[in-house]
Design a protein around this motif. Structure first.
Motif, PDB file in Angstrom:
ATOM      1  N   PRO A 263       0.844  -1.203   0.000  1.00 37.16           N
ATOM      2  CA  PRO A 263       0.000   0.000   0.000  1.00 37.16           C
ATOM      3  C   PRO A 263       0.876   1.248   0.000  1.00 37.16           C
ATOM      4  O   PRO A 263       1.888   1.313   0.698  1.00 37.16           O
ATOM      5  CB  PRO A 263      -0.791  -0.122   1.301  1.00 37.16           C
ATOM      6  N   LYS A 264       0.509   2.212  -0.799  1.00 33.20           N
ATOM      7  CA  LYS A 264       1.340   3.419  -0.968  1.00 33.20           C
ATOM      8  C   LYS A 264       1.585   4.149   0.346  1.00 33.20           C
ATOM      9  O   LYS A 264       2.634   4.720   0.563  1.00 33.20           O
ATOM     10  CB  LYS A 264       0.688   4.379  -1.975  1.00 33.20           C
ATOM     11  N   GLU A 265       0.614   4.103   1.250  1.00 31.07           N
ATOM     12  CA  GLU A 265       0.761   4.820   2.515  1.00 31.07           C
ATOM     13  C   GLU A 265       1.600   4.051   3.538  1.00 31.07           C
ATOM     14  O   GLU A 265       1.988   4.601   4.561  1.00 31.07           O
ATOM     15  CB  GLU A 265      -0.609   5.142   3.117  1.00 31.07           C
ATOM     16  N   SER A 266       1.916   2.782   3.258  1.00 33.62           N
ATOM     17  CA  SER A 266       2.617   1.956   4.248  1.00 33.62           C
ATOM     18  C   SER A 266       4.109   2.233   4.340  1.00 33.62           C
ATOM     19  O   SER A 266       4.684   2.175   5.405  1.00 33.62           O
ATOM     20  CB  SER A 266       2.440   0.472   3.913  1.00 33.62           C
ATOM     21  N   VAL A 267       4.746   2.501   3.215  1.00 31.73           N
ATOM     22  CA  VAL A 267       6.213   2.530   3.193  1.00 31.73           C
ATOM     23  C   VAL A 267       6.707   3.689   2.350  1.00 31.73           C
ATOM     24  O   VAL A 267       6.092   4.058   1.356  1.00 31.73           O
ATOM     25  CB  VAL A 267       6.742   1.199   2.603  1.00 31.73           C
ATOM     26  N   ARG A 268       7.815   4.235   2.758  1.00 36.46           N
ATOM     27  CA  ARG A 268       8.513   5.220   1.930  1.00 36.46           C
ATOM     28  C   ARG A 268       9.451   4.454   1.013  1.00 36.46           C
ATOM     29  O   ARG A 268      10.453   3.882   1.451  1.00 36.46           O
ATOM     30  CB  ARG A 268       9.279   6.184   2.828  1.00 36.46           C
ATOM     31  N   PHE A 269       9.132   4.440  -0.258  1.00 40.80           N
ATOM     32  CA  PHE A 269       9.852   3.605  -1.210  1.00 40.80           C
ATOM     33  C   PHE A 269      11.298   4.032  -1.406  1.00 40.80           C
ATOM     34  O   PHE A 269      12.129   3.220  -1.791  1.00 40.80           O
ATOM     35  CB  PHE A 269       9.117   3.565  -2.551  1.00 40.80           C
ATOM     36  N   ARG A 270      11.629   5.272  -1.117  1.00 41.93           N
ATOM     37  CA  ARG A 270      13.013   5.696  -1.329  1.00 41.93           C
ATOM     38  C   ARG A 270      13.968   4.921  -0.428  1.00 41.93           C
ATOM     39  O   ARG A 270      15.107   4.660  -0.809  1.00 41.93           O
ATOM     40  CB  ARG A 270      13.155   7.196  -1.136  1.00 41.93           C
ATOM     41  N   TYR A 271      13.510   4.508   0.764  1.00 42.02           N
ATOM     42  CA  TYR A 271      14.375   3.738   1.649  1.00 42.02           C
ATOM     43  C   TYR A 271      14.599   2.322   1.130  1.00 42.02           C
ATOM     44  O   TYR A 271      15.666   1.745   1.318  1.00 42.02           O
ATOM     45  CB  TYR A 271      13.819   3.719   3.073  1.00 42.02           C
TER      46      TYR A 271
END
Length: 162
Positions: A129-137
């Motif tokens: 889910p987009k709100e679950s994780v910061r993808f840059r990390y």
């Protein structure tokens, strides 16, 4: 000598026996072991990313979206899982690429591993889910082994010139 001491001595000696020794083990044997271990780690990490623990939601009910990771409801734990799993995949791919460098079909191995990383990334992005994780990390975790290896090579080259 009591039984505890015998067991400890025996386990220490078997541990030492399993370690790499230049006099006994050939570099080819060491490379073969490393490639098998790296391939197993890559396979497990890839599978865990594509099919996350707990599976995915099957329908759009109770605020969940079908196809999203169930594990992502535990935001911190899922985040740790994604970072660690991505680091494991990336590190094992680096080892595979190093161990197959200048071998026949190295280009094909490179294309296959790069494709595998892209597939892994797209699968992780699809189920998270987009709100679950910061993808840059997650992207940073994927780059860390390559960046560390590059920095080590630069440092060694710099030290040898001094």
């Amino acid at each position: 000598m009591d039984n505890q001491s015998k067991t400890t001595t025996r386990s220490k000696s078997s541990f030492r026996y399993c370690q790499y020794e230049e006099d006994r083990d050939s570099p080819g044997d060491a490379r073969n072991v490393l490639i098998v271990v790296a391939t197993l780690i890559a396979a497990v990490a890839f599978q865990a990313g594509v099919n996350p623990p707990g599976g995915v939601w099957q329908d759009d009910k109770d605020g969940h979206k079908a196809g999203r990771a169930i594990y992502a409801t535990e935001k911190e734990a899922y985040y740790v899982f994604l970072i660690s799993n991505t680091l494991a995949l990336s590190s094992s791919v680096l080892v595979i690429m190093y161990l197959t460098y200048r071998f026949p079909f190295h280009l094909e191995v490179l294309v296959a591993t790069a494709s595998m990383i892209v597939t892994y990334g797209s699968a992780v992005f699809a189920v998270t889910p987009k709100e679950s994780v910061r993808f840059r990390y997650i992207l940073i975790a994927a780059v860390v082994p390559f960046a560390m290896r590059l920095l080590i090579r630069v440092f060694v080259k710099f030290r040898s010139k001094s």
